[in-house]
Design a protein around this motif. Sequence first.
Motif, mmCIF file in Angstrom:
data_model
loop_
_atom_site.group_PDB
_atom_site.id
_atom_site.type_symbol
_atom_site.label_atom_id
_atom_site.label_comp_id
_atom_site.label_asym_id
_atom_site.label_seq_id
_atom_site.Cartn_x
_atom_site.Cartn_y
_atom_site.Cartn_z
ATOM 1 N N LYS A 48 0.806 -1.216 0.000
ATOM 2 C CA LYS A 48 0.000 0.000 0.000
ATOM 3 C C LYS A 48 0.846 1.275 0.000
ATOM 4 C CE LYS A 48 -4.043 -1.970 2.336
ATOM 5 N NZ LYS A 48 -4.962 -1.848 3.520
ATOM 6 N N GLN A 49 2.140 1.118 -0.219
ATOM 7 C CA GLN A 49 3.032 2.277 -0.214
ATOM 8 C C GLN A 49 2.930 3.064 -1.514
ATOM 9 O OE1 GLN A 49 7.476 2.365 -1.124
ATOM 10 N NE2 GLN A 49 7.515 1.999 1.087
ATOM 11 N N LYS A 50 2.688 2.382 -2.627
ATOM 12 C CA LYS A 50 2.664 3.025 -3.939
ATOM 13 C C LYS A 50 1.468 2.544 -4.750
ATOM 14 C CE LYS A 50 7.745 3.002 -4.267
ATOM 15 N NZ LYS A 50 8.898 2.516 -5.074
ATOM 16 N N GLY A 51 1.214 3.255 -5.854
ATOM 17 C CA GLY A 51 0.235 2.812 -6.834
ATOM 18 C C GLY A 51 -1.208 2.939 -6.397
ATOM 19 N N SER A 52 -2.057 2.135 -7.042
ATOM 20 C CA SER A 52 -3.499 2.223 -6.805
ATOM 21 C C SER A 52 -3.869 1.837 -5.377
ATOM 22 C CB SER A 52 -4.243 1.316 -7.796
ATOM 23 O OG SER A 52 -3.808 -0.038 -7.659
ATOM 24 N N GLU A 53 -3.114 0.898 -4.778
ATOM 25 C CA GLU A 53 -3.400 0.512 -3.393
ATOM 26 C C GLU A 53 -3.128 1.674 -2.436
ATOM 27 O OE1 GLU A 53 -4.818 -2.065 -2.339
ATOM 28 O OE2 GLU A 53 -4.749 -3.461 -4.021
ATOM 29 N N ALA A 54 -2.094 2.460 -2.712
ATOM 30 C CA ALA A 54 -1.808 3.631 -1.886
ATOM 31 C C ALA A 54 -2.917 4.670 -2.023
ATOM 32 C CB ALA A 54 -0.457 4.234 -2.279
ATOM 33 N N VAL A 55 -3.433 4.848 -3.224
ATOM 34 C CA VAL A 55 -4.537 5.794 -3.435
ATOM 35 C C VAL A 55 -5.773 5.338 -2.671
ATOM 36 C CG1 VAL A 55 -6.081 6.796 -5.155
ATOM 37 C CG2 VAL A 55 -3.654 6.509 -5.690
ATOM 38 N N ALA A 56 -6.081 4.047 -2.760
ATOM 39 C CA ALA A 56 -7.255 3.513 -2.062
ATOM 40 C C ALA A 56 -7.110 3.615 -0.551
ATOM 41 C CB ALA A 56 -7.480 2.056 -2.473
ATOM 42 N N ALA A 57 -5.875 3.531 -0.045
ATOM 43 C CA ALA A 57 -5.627 3.590 1.395
ATOM 44 C C ALA A 57 -5.381 5.011 1.884
ATOM 45 C CB ALA A 57 -4.429 2.712 1.750
ATOM 46 N N HIS A 58 -5.540 6.025 0.996
ATOM 47 C CA HIS A 58 -5.280 7.430 1.345
ATOM 48 C C HIS A 58 -3.862 7.585 1.902
ATOM 49 C CE1 HIS A 58 -9.861 7.235 2.067
ATOM 50 N NE2 HIS A 58 -9.634 7.672 0.832
ATOM 51 N N ASN A 59 -2.900 7.054 1.136
ATOM 52 C CA ASN A 59 -1.514 6.985 1.597
ATOM 53 C C ASN A 59 -0.568 7.562 0.538
ATOM 54 O OD1 ASN A 59 0.435 6.158 3.565
ATOM 55 N ND2 ASN A 59 0.908 4.346 2.329
ATOM 56 N N VAL A 60 -0.953 8.696 -0.062
ATOM 57 C CA VAL A 60 -0.198 9.276 -1.174
ATOM 58 C C VAL A 60 0.517 10.538 -0.709
ATOM 59 C CG1 VAL A 60 -0.303 10.135 -3.532
ATOM 60 C CG2 VAL A 60 -1.914 8.375 -2.778
ATOM 61 N N PHE A 61 1.846 10.522 -0.804
ATOM 62 C CA PHE A 61 2.671 11.659 -0.409
ATOM 63 C C PHE A 61 3.263 12.327 -1.646
ATOM 64 C CE2 PHE A 61 2.335 8.939 3.238
ATOM 65 C CZ PHE A 61 2.248 9.814 4.313
ATOM 66 N N GLN A 81 10.500 0.025 -0.722
ATOM 67 C CA GLN A 81 9.388 -0.927 -0.628
ATOM 68 C C GLN A 81 9.936 -2.343 -0.474
ATOM 69 O OE1 GLN A 81 6.767 -1.103 -4.058
ATOM 70 N NE2 GLN A 81 5.015 -1.583 -2.772
ATOM 71 N N LEU A 82 9.520 -3.030 0.586
ATOM 72 C CA LEU A 82 10.020 -4.372 0.895
ATOM 73 C C LEU A 82 9.058 -5.477 0.497
ATOM 74 C CD1 LEU A 82 11.484 -3.744 4.482
ATOM 75 C CD2 LEU A 82 12.693 -3.669 2.291
ATOM 76 N N PHE A 83 7.756 -5.191 0.492
ATOM 77 C CA PHE A 83 6.745 -6.212 0.195
ATOM 78 C C PHE A 83 5.798 -5.681 -0.882
ATOM 79 C CE2 PHE A 83 7.781 -6.424 4.758
ATOM 80 C CZ PHE A 83 8.319 -7.697 4.831
ATOM 81 N N THR A 84 5.448 -6.528 -1.832
ATOM 82 C CA THR A 84 4.534 -6.136 -2.909
ATOM 83 C C THR A 84 3.196 -6.866 -2.828
ATOM 84 O OG1 THR A 84 5.572 -7.790 -4.350
ATOM 85 C CG2 THR A 84 6.403 -5.529 -4.477
ATOM 86 N N SER A 85 3.001 -7.649 -1.793
ATOM 87 C CA SER A 85 1.724 -8.325 -1.550
ATOM 88 C C SER A 85 1.364 -8.131 -0.081
ATOM 89 C CB SER A 85 1.830 -9.818 -1.887
ATOM 90 O OG SER A 85 2.839 -10.438 -1.112
ATOM 91 N N PRO A 86 0.098 -8.370 0.290
ATOM 92 C CA PRO A 86 -0.313 -8.142 1.688
ATOM 93 C C PRO A 86 0.563 -8.905 2.680
ATOM 94 C CG PRO A 86 -2.240 -8.453 0.310
ATOM 95 C CD PRO A 86 -1.051 -8.742 -0.562
ATOM 96 N N HIS A 87 0.978 -8.203 3.724
ATOM 97 C CA HIS A 87 1.819 -8.803 4.763
ATOM 98 C C HIS A 87 0.963 -9.707 5.637
ATOM 99 C CE1 HIS A 87 4.452 -9.134 8.256
ATOM 100 N NE2 HIS A 87 5.428 -8.554 7.570
ATOM 101 N N PRO A 88 1.401 -10.932 5.902
ATOM 102 C CA PRO A 88 0.596 -11.832 6.743
ATOM 103 C C PRO A 88 0.528 -11.353 8.187
ATOM 104 C CG PRO A 88 2.731 -12.802 6.277
ATOM 105 C CD PRO A 88 2.641 -11.572 5.429
ATOM 106 N N GLN A 89 -0.522 -11.756 8.849
ATOM 107 C CA GLN A 89 -0.721 -11.393 10.249
ATOM 108 C C GLN A 89 0.196 -12.214 11.144
ATOM 109 O OE1 GLN A 89 -4.737 -12.034 11.539
ATOM 110 N NE2 GLN A 89 -4.524 -10.825 13.401
#
Length: 728
Positions: free
Chosen positions: A476-489, A525-533
Amino acid sequence: PFFSRMALKSLLYKNCTSHFISCFMVFHGTTPQPCILFIDRSLKVCSRSVIFDPDGLTEPIIKVCLNHFNVIYIKESNVIAPYRNERGIMEITFQLDVWSKTEDVVQTLLQLHRASCLEKLGDQTAMVAANLQSRLARTSFDKNCFQNLAENPHMECAVEMVMPLVSNPGHVCVTNENLYFQPLNGYPEHVIQIKLHRVRRIYKRRHGLRPLGLEVFCTENDFCSDIYLKFYNPADRDDIYYYIATFLENHMTEHTAESYMLQWQRGHLSNYQYLLHLNNLADRSCNDLSQYPVFPWVIADYSSTQLDMTNAAIFRDLSKPVGALNKERLDRLLARYKGMPEPRFLYGSHYSSPGYVLFYLVRVAPEHMLCLQNGRYDNADRMFNSIRETWKNCLEGATDFKELIPEFYGSDCSFLENRLSLDLGKKQNGHLVGDVILPPWASDASDFLQKHKAALESQYVSEHLHEWIDLVFGYKQKGSEAVAAHNVFHPLTYEGSIDCDSIEDPDERIAMLTQILEFGQTPTQLFTSPHPQRITPRFHNITRSPSINSPVTSQTEDSSFEDLTEESRKLAWANMSNLTLISSHKIHKEKCTLDYSSLYFLILDSTLKMYSKELKEFQRSMSFSNMALSSCLMLADGKTVVCSSWDNNVYFYSIPFGRRHDTLMGHDDAVSEMCWSDDRLYTASWDSTVKSTLTAPGKEKYQELFSRNRPDVSLDMLSNEYSVSGKL
């Protein structure tokens, strides 16, 4: 923390963007006549100023700016305070200790004065850089500094040693025994030496969003390094990196974000340790304030008298960035975002920047704050006065979205107390800025840190920390996932958003570099898929949490360990036959394979476990590697278990001695399957080969039996009849 490792404090008195070029010993006085007014000083020639640094503590440091020759007095009466400026006609006389250096000093000062008087900042910087590179080209590493006459130099090149707000140019030389750095100015030491056999970890770093940094650690401490070097050429950096890497004993088991994630999931790393590791892998360093390690706010209640960690309401929502925690503010930001031209961004300031780091650390690093802010502190009402008010401003402020730093979860509370008795100003209500005002639930600064760290390690945070990791280090740091998460700097905070070296206009290039360094930088960016719990222990009462009155026990990392406590053995393994399924959870990252005949089973998260059917109890858990184990088998002697791993190795585990006694290396990719027949070990690998050992373990020699020259074919089945299955 970085303020405990400062070595070049006096260099803070130059401008942040200038270089320390040379140093001379002088006698200085305020009149031209040699008399008792002359005192010993070192004359530091910087690219934009000249600094007279006294040997004693009674005289102030005098800084003369080369562009308009105003005089700045620093640390008068040895008191750390805002600088005092004097303008007007003034004569400063100094005498070099070696008269033959006079011509060199005069010519250098004249060149730097001409550069500082140029109209455009880009032209000033270019002329200063040319002067510096000329000096570096005319000098080289002094090989008389070698500790051993038999040392063989591998290479040397020009570099800069980086510390908070300080960059010191010089030459690096690496030999077959040592890494040397020799400052161009000979300060603070003539040469800095690091023995290669003491190096434990090295990391490539980006500096100013460019791949120029190299950080060397001689300890396992993930926070502070022994030296941070910035190269002028990425190829030079890479050459030294790979050369030093050959000396690392643990280079074959290099840690990755994936391996740390598996250890954290299993509970072998605390939340604090895991976040430090991620920061380290994401180019965050205590030597670079624009990329200082970042930690999350975890508590949202700073007004109650008691901190109830069984109540989820006291915790911050870790699934949202700080800027999205307040819906009303977020709505205003979204409205502006929709009307903004490309490239659009939600937040005009970052969650981590040099200003924010020193905002928190001003009481222990006041000289850094004065350096960053041109010799003065911030307005008293904007200082770090109160935990509660700082959190409130992060929720409601129009431009304040900052997170925390590791010190908030450490054991040194000095950054919360004004132990230096600094005059930080008076607020509008008439109160002086002193110690940080703590929440009502904290009795003192030490108690605050203890409870704050307990909150970080609590059940709630452990179950939700992966959501914050997704925002800062993950998908969720970059791209469309960041936009959806309101995480755009701002775009300049992201790696790869702009190539400063391709900007031809020098003024624009300098402006971009300055903005990148001062605004803050998003971690790699270290992970490109959801981090497991994280897997939280279900045999504990879920509503329980660590006692806030007891210290938090930190776990240490080990490469071979028993990873379950006596309590968990009794609760989880004592009566396997009578267990009733209450709930199902994904405990391990991948599938499990079971060897029923030998009572051993391995997990694809790097552990080998042993359960006795006769005794009906769990007996051992072993970890050999940072990567997953793929298969295991028992040798005919009944005393040795062999495990293959995704790290390309095969491990031999001795049951009687309870430890690994051998390692077999022979494949170029993960070992997928094994079998043992006629005193030979056969291994199949994803490198499309099957190999066998021709002699006993400990004296192995691999022979390739089968190979498919197809990089898209992997081998992952092997039987005693030596049949092989290739899978596309």
